[in-house]
Design an enzyme around this catalytic site. Sequence first.
Site, PDB file in Angstrom:
ATOM      1  N   THR A 106      18.644  -8.350  27.712  1.00  0.00           N
ATOM      2  CA  THR A 106      18.379  -9.199  28.883  1.00  0.00           C
ATOM      3  C   THR A 106      18.899  -8.549  30.163  1.00  0.00           C
ATOM      4  OG1 THR A 106      18.887 -10.995  27.342  1.00  0.00           O
ATOM      5  CG2 THR A 106      18.457 -11.605  29.621  1.00  0.00           C
TER       6      THR A 106
ATOM      7  N   ARG B 267      24.006  -3.091  26.318  1.00  0.00           N
ATOM      8  CA  ARG B 267      25.331  -3.676  26.031  1.00  0.00           C
ATOM      9  C   ARG B 267      25.741  -3.290  24.626  1.00  0.00           C
ATOM     10  NH1 ARG B 267      25.421  -8.921  29.143  1.00  0.00           N
ATOM     11  NH2 ARG B 267      24.671  -8.024  31.076  1.00  0.00           N
TER      12      ARG B 267
ATOM     13  N   LYS C 143      23.753  -1.061  33.480  1.00  0.00           N
ATOM     14  CA  LYS C 143      22.634  -1.760  34.105  1.00  0.00           C
ATOM     15  C   LYS C 143      21.920  -0.752  34.988  1.00  0.00           C
ATOM     16  CE  LYS C 143      24.460  -6.477  34.452  1.00  0.00           C
ATOM     17  NZ  LYS C 143      24.789  -7.576  35.384  1.00  0.00           N
TER      18      LYS C 143
ATOM     19  N   ARG D 108      27.802 -13.864  38.330  1.00  0.00           N
ATOM     20  CA  ARG D 108      27.799 -15.271  37.896  1.00  0.00           C
ATOM     21  C   ARG D 108      28.811 -16.099  38.683  1.00  0.00           C
ATOM     22  NH1 ARG D 108      27.117 -15.814  31.413  1.00  0.00           N
ATOM     23  NH2 ARG D 108      25.236 -14.565  31.279  1.00  0.00           N
TER      24      ARG D 108
ATOM     25  N   THR E 187      14.094 -15.951  30.427  1.00  0.00           N
ATOM     26  CA  THR E 187      15.504 -15.691  30.709  1.00  0.00           C
ATOM     27  C   THR E 187      15.718 -14.231  31.110  1.00  0.00           C
ATOM     28  OG1 THR E 187      16.278 -17.440  29.262  1.00  0.00           O
ATOM     29  CG2 THR E 187      17.775 -15.599  29.607  1.00  0.00           C
TER      30      THR E 187
ATOM     31  N   GLU F 138      19.628 -19.579  36.998  1.00  0.00           N
ATOM     32  CA  GLU F 138      19.590 -19.760  35.559  1.00  0.00           C
ATOM     33  C   GLU F 138      20.734 -20.666  35.150  1.00  0.00           C
ATOM     34  OE1 GLU F 138      18.118 -16.150  33.167  1.00  0.00           O
ATOM     35  OE2 GLU F 138      19.697 -15.371  34.428  1.00  0.00           O
ATOM     36  N   GLU F 139      20.545 -21.320  34.003  1.00  0.00           N
ATOM     37  CA  GLU F 139      21.584 -22.222  33.490  1.00  0.00           C
ATOM     38  C   GLU F 139      22.874 -21.493  33.154  1.00  0.00           C
ATOM     39  OE1 GLU F 139      22.565 -21.710  30.132  1.00  0.00           O
ATOM     40  OE2 GLU F 139      21.091 -20.091  30.081  1.00  0.00           O
ATOM     41  N   SER F 140      22.783 -20.174  32.961  1.00  0.00           N
ATOM     42  CA  SER F 140      23.929 -19.384  32.519  1.00  0.00           C
ATOM     43  C   SER F 140      24.820 -18.975  33.698  1.00  0.00           C
ATOM     44  CB  SER F 140      23.427 -18.153  31.773  1.00  0.00           C
ATOM     45  OG  SER F 140      22.496 -17.448  32.581  1.00  0.00           O
TER      46      SER F 140
ATOM     47  N   LYS G 252      21.558 -11.902  40.806  1.00  0.00           N
ATOM     48  CA  LYS G 252      22.272 -13.129  41.126  1.00  0.00           C
ATOM     49  C   LYS G 252      23.574 -12.738  41.826  1.00  0.00           C
ATOM     50  CE  LYS G 252      23.581 -13.432  36.253  1.00  0.00           C
ATOM     51  NZ  LYS G 252      22.581 -13.001  35.292  1.00  0.00           N
TER      52      LYS G 252
ATOM     53  N   ARG H 282      20.735 -19.623  20.791  1.00  0.00           N
ATOM     54  CA  ARG H 282      21.067 -20.557  21.869  1.00  0.00           C
ATOM     55  C   ARG H 282      20.127 -21.757  21.780  1.00  0.00           C
ATOM     56  NH1 ARG H 282      24.613 -17.408  24.553  1.00  0.00           N
ATOM     57  NH2 ARG H 282      24.015 -15.370  25.378  1.00  0.00           N
TER      58      ARG H 282
HETATM   59  C1  G1P Z   1      22.453 -14.198  29.115  1.00  0.00           C
HETATM   60  C2  G1P Z   1      21.984 -15.436  29.829  1.00  0.00           C
HETATM   61  C3  G1P Z   1      20.879 -15.092  30.807  1.00  0.00           C
HETATM   62  C4  G1P Z   1      21.350 -14.009  31.772  1.00  0.00           C
HETATM   63  C5  G1P Z   1      21.902 -12.831  30.996  1.00  0.00           C
HETATM   64  C6  G1P Z   1      22.524 -11.800  31.917  1.00  0.00           C
HETATM   65  O1  G1P Z   1      21.383 -13.635  28.394  1.00  0.00           O
HETATM   66  O2  G1P Z   1      21.552 -16.424  28.909  1.00  0.00           O
HETATM   67  O3  G1P Z   1      20.501 -16.256  31.497  1.00  0.00           O
HETATM   68  O4  G1P Z   1      20.305 -13.581  32.591  1.00  0.00           O
HETATM   69  O5  G1P Z   1      22.897 -13.268  30.077  1.00  0.00           O
HETATM   70  O6  G1P Z   1      23.570 -12.331  32.671  1.00  0.00           O
HETATM   71  P1  G1P Z   1      21.149 -13.881  26.827  1.00  0.00           P
HETATM   72  O7  G1P Z   1      22.408 -13.496  26.113  1.00  0.00           O
HETATM   73  O8  G1P Z   1      20.904 -15.357  26.667  1.00  0.00           O
HETATM   74  O9  G1P Z   1      19.960 -13.056  26.489  1.00  0.00           O
HETATM   75 ZN    ZN Z   2      27.372 -10.495  35.246  1.00  0.00          ZN
END
Ligand code: G1P
Ligand code: ZN
Length: 538
Positions: A17, A21, A124, A280, A342, A361-363, A374, A493
């Site tokens: 995403t 990582r 990134k 975030r 997402t 985003e909700e996160s 963000k 999730r």
């Molecule tokens: C998670 C969050 C997503 C965000 C990402 C990077 O990804 O849910 O909203 O953009 O981290 O910060 P996920 O682990 O769900 O794929």
């Molecule tokens: Zn971050």
Amino acid sequence: MIKTVNTTPYSDQKMGTGGLRKKTQAVMQPNYFENFIQSIFNVIDPHGKTFVVGGDGRYFNDVAIQRFIKMAAANGVRKLIIGQNGFMSTPAGSNVILKRKTDGAFIFSASHNPGGLNGDFGVKYSNQTGGQVPTSVTDKIYAETQSISSYKICEAPDINLSEIGQIRLENTEIEIIDPVNDYVDMLKNIFDFDALRRLFASGFTMRFDAMNAVTGPYAIRIFEETLGAPKGTVTQAVPLPDFGGLHPDPNLIYAKHLVDFMFSDKATDFAAANDGDGDRNMILGRKFFVTPSDSLAILTDNCRYVPAYKNGISGVAKSAATSTAVCRVAAANKLPCYIVPTGWKYFVNLMDSGRITLCGEESFGTGSSHIREKDGIWAVLFWLSIIAATGKSVEEITRENWKKYGRSYYMRFDFEGLDTSVADKLMADLENKLPSLKGQDFGSYKVSEAAPFIYHDPVDGSITQNGLVIDFTNGSKITFRLSGTGSSGATLRVYLERPEYHDLDNDTYDMVQDLLKIAMNVAEIPQRTGKTKADVNT
Ligand code: G1P
Ligand code: ZN
């Protein structure tokens, strides 16, 4: 001084995403980091290009940056713009790309994942848009990692990154910048700093928790030195390689210390926290927590209080898993509201094409088209601007929004550490089952629609499927998806939303219990994973 080193591929260098990582120790394997960087270079041809470079200061950052510089020089990069001491937050990096019109950025961070030798590391990669590259590019990079056989690197002593100025390695110019300056200048063009100064001068109190991560120096410069908040307003302000043992994710679980403080008698008027790399944010008032979904709705509805948005915004966007609160505000204000998969990268085309100004985003991610990531500190300044203009508390502002537009009770449940094959099968079987759910009753909940979430990008025409969504006739919604940011195993999730228009004062956990039961049952979570409850809920 340039040498070519033979190497063999690693099978797992797929970006998720938000970039690559991995466990720190995995990245420290021989040639692992070099393979990945060379694969990117092979795909993008870095000759003559300029890149922004930095990281969130986590363990291995210092080593990674030195290796990166030497590889960039060996691969013909024209110029690197590097944050002093190798530090640069993700939003600050995006800003430098846009402001200085560079070709992209490499930010070494695993975002909100823990750091240290036993934590995570990440890369990134963004392009000239200021945002992380789309899946079409990450797919090519992944393919390249699967066949890489050599990489190029300069044999040279490490570069001193502690002093601002210019140096050179081979034909590559290296400019070391104060990463905070450009970022503060950018924010000054968005917000009314005088109004915010008056807010603090009036005795308004705040706590900003940098979680021992990259935003400490930014927050001190902005809140304490520029806006006049008292010394000590910013806590855990020194970036540490292991974030002082914290999991630098600003939510109710991992920033519990801040939540406890804000629910105690010592609470300040306002509090916020940022994650490892500063994109975030979590917003708290006295004894009050604002969900990120509500925060986006509230910023949208109050955008007139910020100079950059006071003449109106073009539209808004949210990820599918985020609550529909912002969509209600958008509808009432006749603004388009886009719903994307997402991952912040899906907002980039919408911003570049002028379709949206605000998104989230909700996160715990909120941002605008000022950059293509963000932005944690931006969100805090936006909230402070609303407070300064209205004189209202965080709780009053939020409750007013619920009264006007209704309240979405919203919660996310994470089932962590699952076997990848178990998680994949759960999702595949659930997807097959979705058509049969349509029209079914679960107590007072009746399914109106059940389908995978499929996004058609209106700009580049690409199609992305991400997650499975069950909609109910009363407006409630369950979304299932697998995380794409983990460094091992799988995380399921489950996102629950229940909109209410009159019943505004209940406990969220109680309000989503029925939905949780339906989700557990429909996806057969206990039977398949052995878990009767989630590991984390936020
Ligand atoms: C998670 C969050 C997503 C965000 C990402 C990077 O990804 O849910 O909203 O953009 O981290 O910060 P996920 O682990 O769900 O794929
Ligand atoms: Zn971050």
